[in-house]
Design an enzyme around this catalytic site. Structure first.
Site, PDB file in Angstrom:
ATOM      1  N   SER A   4       0.843  -1.135  -0.160  1.00  0.00           N
ATOM      2  CA  SER A   4       0.040   0.101   0.124  1.00  0.00           C
ATOM      3  C   SER A   4       1.003   1.205  -0.158  1.00  0.00           C
ATOM      4  O   SER A   4       2.034   1.178   0.397  1.00  0.00           O
ATOM      5  CB  SER A   4      -0.770  -0.245   1.302  1.00  0.00           C
ATOM      6  OG  SER A   4      -0.327   0.357   2.341  1.00  0.00           O
ATOM      7  N   ASP A   5       0.412   2.251  -0.627  1.00  0.00           N
ATOM      8  CA  ASP A   5       1.301   3.550  -0.228  1.00  0.00           C
ATOM      9  C   ASP A   5       1.013   3.990   1.203  1.00  0.00           C
ATOM     10  O   ASP A   5       0.202   3.239   1.861  1.00  0.00           O
ATOM     11  CB  ASP A   5       0.598   4.785  -1.143  1.00  0.00           C
ATOM     12  CG  ASP A   5       1.473   5.849  -1.228  1.00  0.00           C
ATOM     13  OD1 ASP A   5       2.462   5.947  -0.611  1.00  0.00           O
ATOM     14  OD2 ASP A   5       1.383   6.584  -2.273  1.00  0.00           O
ATOM     15  N   CYS A   6       1.850   4.633   1.606  1.00  0.00           N
ATOM     16  CA  CYS A   6       1.975   4.620   3.181  1.00  0.00           C
ATOM     17  C   CYS A   6       0.889   5.316   3.902  1.00  0.00           C
ATOM     18  O   CYS A   6       0.412   6.344   3.543  1.00  0.00           O
ATOM     19  CB  CYS A   6       3.385   5.620   3.503  1.00  0.00           C
ATOM     20  SG  CYS A   6       4.725   4.383   2.846  1.00  0.00           S
TER      21      CYS A   6
END
Ligand SMILES: *[C@@H]1O[C@H](CO)[C@@H](O)[C@H](O)[C@H]1NC(C)=O
Ligand SMILES: *[C@@H]1O[C@H](CO)[C@@H](O)[C@H](O)[C@H]1NC(C)=O
Ligand SMILES: *[C@@H]1O[C@H](CO)[C@@H](O)[C@H](O)[C@H]1NC(C)=O
Ligand SMILES: *[C@@H]1O[C@H](CO)[C@@H](O)[C@H](O)[C@H]1NC(C)=O
Ligand SMILES: *[C@@H]1O[C@H](CO)[C@@H](O)[C@H](O)[C@H]1NC(C)=O
Ligand SMILES: *[C@@H]1O[C@H](CO)[C@@H](O)[C@H](O)[C@H]1NC(C)=O
Ligand SMILES: *[C@@H]1O[C@H](CO)[C@@H](O)[C@H](O)[C@H]1NC(C)=O
Ligand SMILES: *[C@@H]1O[C@H](CO)[C@@H](O)[C@H](O)[C@H]1NC(C)=O
Ligand SMILES: *[C@@H]1O[C@H](CO)[C@@H](O)[C@H](O)[C@H]1NC(C)=O
Ligand SMILES: *[C@@H]1O[C@H](CO)[C@@H](O)[C@H](O)[C@H]1NC(C)=O
Length: 772
Positions: free
Chosen positions: A292-294
């Site tokens: 996932s993006d952060c």
């Protein structure tokens, strides 16, 4: 919460020992386990490893800061490293002795302007060597979240600078060559991507294609990428947004993919089963890990109320096919999600197997035996070769936008006096752009020009890029009056465009434009305007101004950028770069919403469309524009004038009302329809120079109901040409892939009718006959 991770405020966790952070199987606790046995196949080793973990240990492995498991001899591992254009600051990277710096290559948007795929591959190889050197010194992990291959859809996007531009073909090629360089090694221009071999098991470092998908806006018009729901048509998704990701995975064989913050048609990318499992895993055959993006998982529950409980957010992303959470959300809520029956332990096992497979392919479970790259030490960082490559990348990318009267290149003349003016005239960090590390050494434009003549003075004219006042104008004007030539370096920096910040205007910030005009009014010699920026700038004022003879776009040219600029100005490198994105006029920013995701124009709303493929408005400079210090002419163009497809391309669809026959392509029989385009290119000027050939296809009029691109780049080639000589340029065209058009349903079709091929000023008609 989000902002914390987002802006890298995390403290760096020190490495356990030399030999790299995160290496397991180095001691007696683990070395007798089958998962440490390098003679076994990776899937067997992973199955053994997963089978030895209990649930809480498993959960602690599917977050970016993975814990150690001391009883199994497994150290903690920080997954988050960045290497967009050189090893960069990130939670898993620490610049400190014995590796205090790393080579900083130009920002990607400039490197791409070289249209040199072997250059992209070589840069990635250099980065991977420096990355391994840092890993061996305990200063980095091996999982890099690069490249960023989102389409540069809107000129205001703050991260457009990080991308390979607006064209899906160019971005696809960049993705493949960059990823292969990072993960494997040598693939030069002669290696056709379609013939690239399948992935090797052992990875040098791991590359990650981001951000999947339709992510290309930071914070604009009352929303931001966390809250934005991108409304995207299937047609745009299939022929614009997704092709670079497909290539990154299929041609590049990337071992990582990052799902983006935004929603696409209502569904958050990280919770989209259709995207992550059906498309990426099943259709593209992806075998790596999906991160996932952060904090993009926490976002579902905490920011946008996409789910009503934290556990539902966990269930959604794991069921969709995501494997690793950048952040801590899965660590906190997965056990409860399983207890509540929202997701199974089997889903955790799948994610865990995917992430552990990558760690194993990186040699992190090979103990000391398997360390193929153990001997790479700190002396492999900032080598002469790597710094030279950074300089070459900047030179090859720089675009000559205007050069009236062939004022450039300047003659070599030790006595010439030059006034270097403008807020970026002595730029250092500005030359790096987003996602930078600590560079080996800067060469500023002012310093670069001093190599050529002693009489160089610098006057910034503005205090900074914002250029809010004119108090420094007078000194700049004086300097210009007293010099033989003026080089004005203006543009943008991270105060104008970066992660989290989009532009609202396409004009130069503050009083920069006034500075250029004031100075050029009084200059007694030639005025060279150097534009340092990632995104395009409306420089119409300079285009038609006869006092400004030349305009160069230099992107963010990296640590040696000033030297590259000087070498181009004095003709030690003859510029050949071409714009990888459209330069729109300011009116575009005034009339078009950045939130309108459409590529295709809409006459009923006055929306002009986007990118050279669809945009119907005026350009300041168009995609592919770029001048030279010499002239080139194409001759002896040859290509077939007709192609007949007989029952080779699947089912014929019924004749449409507009009379167009459209054939969906199933890619069987396409080989028979492939053809070659051959031409000769002559350098008719007096200087040796590189030249970039861009081959476009223009769809037939009969395809208008598909709203096809106005034209589409189908191949490109960079060549070095000696003055007065000519050389052959050859392209392989795959009729199905290159002439195929995407219909409203997202299906690729061939259309019966007259296509055109365009190369330089040559246009060639090629009739496609489709027989049932
Ligand atoms: C899993 O193993 C760890 C030791 O690594 C232990 O501390 C923990 O209690 C175990 N958890 C379960 C649920 O058994
Ligand atoms: C990563 O986890 C370890 C414990 O496993 C902790 O000591 C460290 O502070 C964490 N680092 C970050 C960046 O959160
Ligand atoms: C999410 O839900 C909470 C409580 O139900 C509410 O206070 C909050 O405003 C909602 N946030 C959004 C972005 O809808
Ligand atoms: C130019 O930049 C360099 C590097 O930051 C600095 O050492 C030098 O003083 C600057 N020169 C001027 C004239 O500002
Ligand atoms: C410059 O002007 C902008 C807007 O007019 C303002 O936001 C900014 O703070 C100013 N910067 C400086 C350094 O004065
Ligand atoms: C053009 O915009 C109108 C109004 O928003 C919309 O109804 C129509 O579907 C759009 N046409 C296309 C081809 O997207
Ligand atoms: C290229 O050719 C044009 C037209 O013949 C000429 O005006 C121009 O000066 C030439 N450019 C160079 C760099 O020789
Ligand atoms: C190009 O075509 C001309 C005839 O039009 C021919 O004389 C010449 O040899 C050809 N050049 C090459 C390199 O094939
Ligand atoms: C098709 O092209 C070939 C050579 O490329 C030519 O010999 C033939 O006459 C063409 N046929 C038609 C119908 O134009
Ligand atoms: C592509 O880049 C590499 C690395 O700088 C260089 O050696 C090569 O000559 C370039 N190719 C062309 C055609 O310019």
């Amino acid at each position: 919460m989000l902002a914390l991770l987002f802006f890298f405020s995390i403290a760096w966790a020190p490495a356990e020992s030399r030999g790299g952070a995160g290496a397991a199987c180095t001691d007696s606790r683990s070395s007798s386990f089958p998962f440490c046995d390098v003679s076994l196949p990776v899937p067997d080793r992973v199955a053994d490893l997963v089978g030895r973990m209990n649930l809480s240990e498993k959960i602690a492995q599917i977050v970016s800061n993975a814990s150690g498991i001391p009883r199994l001899g497994i150290p903690g591992y920080q997954w988050w490293e960045e290497a967009l254009h050189g090893v960069a600051e990130s939670p898993g990277v620490k610049f400190a002795a014995p590796v205090p710096s790393a080579t900083s290559f130009p920002q990607v948007i400039l490197t791409v302007a070289s249209f040199n795929s072997s250059l992209w591959n070589k840069i990635a190889q250099a980065i991977s060597i420096e990355a391994i050197a840092m890993y061996n010194a305990g200063r980095s992990g091996l999982t890099f979240w690069s490249p960023n291959i989102n389409i540069f859809r809107d000129p205001r996007w703050g991260r457009g600078q990080e991308t390979p531009g607006e064209d899906p073909l160019l971005s696809s090629k960049y993705a493949a060559y960059f990823v292969r360089g990072l993960q494997e090694g040598d693939y030069d221009e002669g290696t056709a991507i379609s013939t690239m071999q399948r992935r090797p098991t052992r990875l040098k470092v791991s590359s990650c294609c981001k951000h999947f998908t339709a992510y290309d806006m930071e914070k604009s018009e009352g929303t931001d990428c966390f809250h934005f729901n991108a409304q995207v048509t299937v047609q745009d998704l299939q022929d614009t947004f997704d092709p670079p990701f497909r290539s990154c995975i299929v041609d590049g064989q990337a071992s990582g993919l990052m799902c983006s913050y935004n929603r696409v048609n209502g569904v958050p990318s990280c919770a989209d089963y259709t995207f992550l499992t059906e498309t990426v895993r099943n259709s593209w055959g992806f075998e790596g890990y999906i991160v996932s993006d952060c904090d993009a998982v926490a976002l579902l529950y905490e920011y946008i109320n996409y789910t009503t409980t934290a556990e539902d957010a966990v269930a959604d992303v794991l069921s969709a096919g995501m494997d690793l959470n950048c952040g801590t959300f899965l660590l906190r809520h997965t056990a409860a999600a399983i207890e509540q029956g929202k997701v199974t332990e089997a889903a955790v096992d799948r994610a865990l197997s995917n992430v552990m497979t990558v760690r194993m392919r990186l040699g992190l479970f090979d103990g000391n035996s398997g360390e193929t790259y153990n001997s790479i030490g700190p002396d492999a960082v900032c080598t002469r070769e790597h710094r030279q490559l950074s300089l070459e990348a900047a030179e090859q990318g720089i675009v000559l936008l205007k050069n009236s009267g062939n004022v450039l290149p300047f003659p070599r003349n030790d006595l010439m006096t030059i006034a270097v003016i403008g807020p970026s005239g002595n730029a250092t960090e500005t030359m790096l752009g987003n996602y930078a590390g600590v560079p080996c050494q800067y060469i500023t434009p002012f310093q670069g020009l001093q190599e050529y003549t002693k009489g160089v003075v610098f006057e910034p004219g503005c205090k900074d890029i914002m250029c809010n006042d004119t108090t420094l104008f007078l000194a700049a004007v004086r300097a210009a009056e007293n010099s033989d030539a003026v080089v004005i370096v203006v543009g943008l920096d991270k105060d104008q465009e970066r992660e989290g910040l989009d532009r609202t205007s396409l004009l130069l910030p503050g009083y920069q434009q006034d500075l250029v005009l004031e100075v050029s009014k009084v200059a007694k010699g030639p005025v060279i305007l150097v534009v340092m920026s990632g995104g395009p700038i409306d420089v119409t004022f300079a285009k038609g101004n006869c006092k400004i003879s030349s305009v160069l776009w230099v992107g963010y040219p990296g640590e040696a950028g000033g030297k590259a600029i000087a070498r181009v100005i004095f003709g030690d490198h003859n510029p050949a770069g071409r714009l990888p994105m459209t330069w729109y006029p300011q009116a575009f920013a005034e009339h078009v919403s950045i939130l309108n995701m459409h590529l295709r124009p809409n006459t009923s709303t006055g929306f002009p469309g986007r990118t050279y493929r669809f945009y119907t408005g005026e350009n300041v400079y168009e995609f592919g524009h770029g001048l030279s210090y010499t002239n080139f002419t194409y001759t002896n163009f040859s290509a077939p004038s007709n192609i007949t497809a007989r029952n080779t391309v699947a089912i014929r669809t019924p004749l449409r009302e507009d009379g167009a026959r459209h054939f969906p392509i199933d890619y069987t029989g396409c080989e028979a329809l492939a053809f070659k385009v051959v031409a000769y290119i002559s350098n008719t000027g007096t200087r040796d120079s590189d030249h970039i050939s861009l081959l476009y296809a223009i769809p037939p009029a009969a395809s208008s109901s598909l709203s096809p691109p106005r034209k589409q780049l189908i191949s490109f080639k960079r060549q070095h040409l000696i003055a007065g000589r000519c050389a052959k340029v050859e392209f392989d065209v795959d009729t199905c892939k290159d002439l195929g058009l995407t219909n409203e349903a997202g299906t690729k079709v061939l259309v019966h009718g007259d296509y055109k091929l365009s190369l330089g000023d040559i246009e060639h008609v090629i009739s496609l006959t489709l027989l049932s």
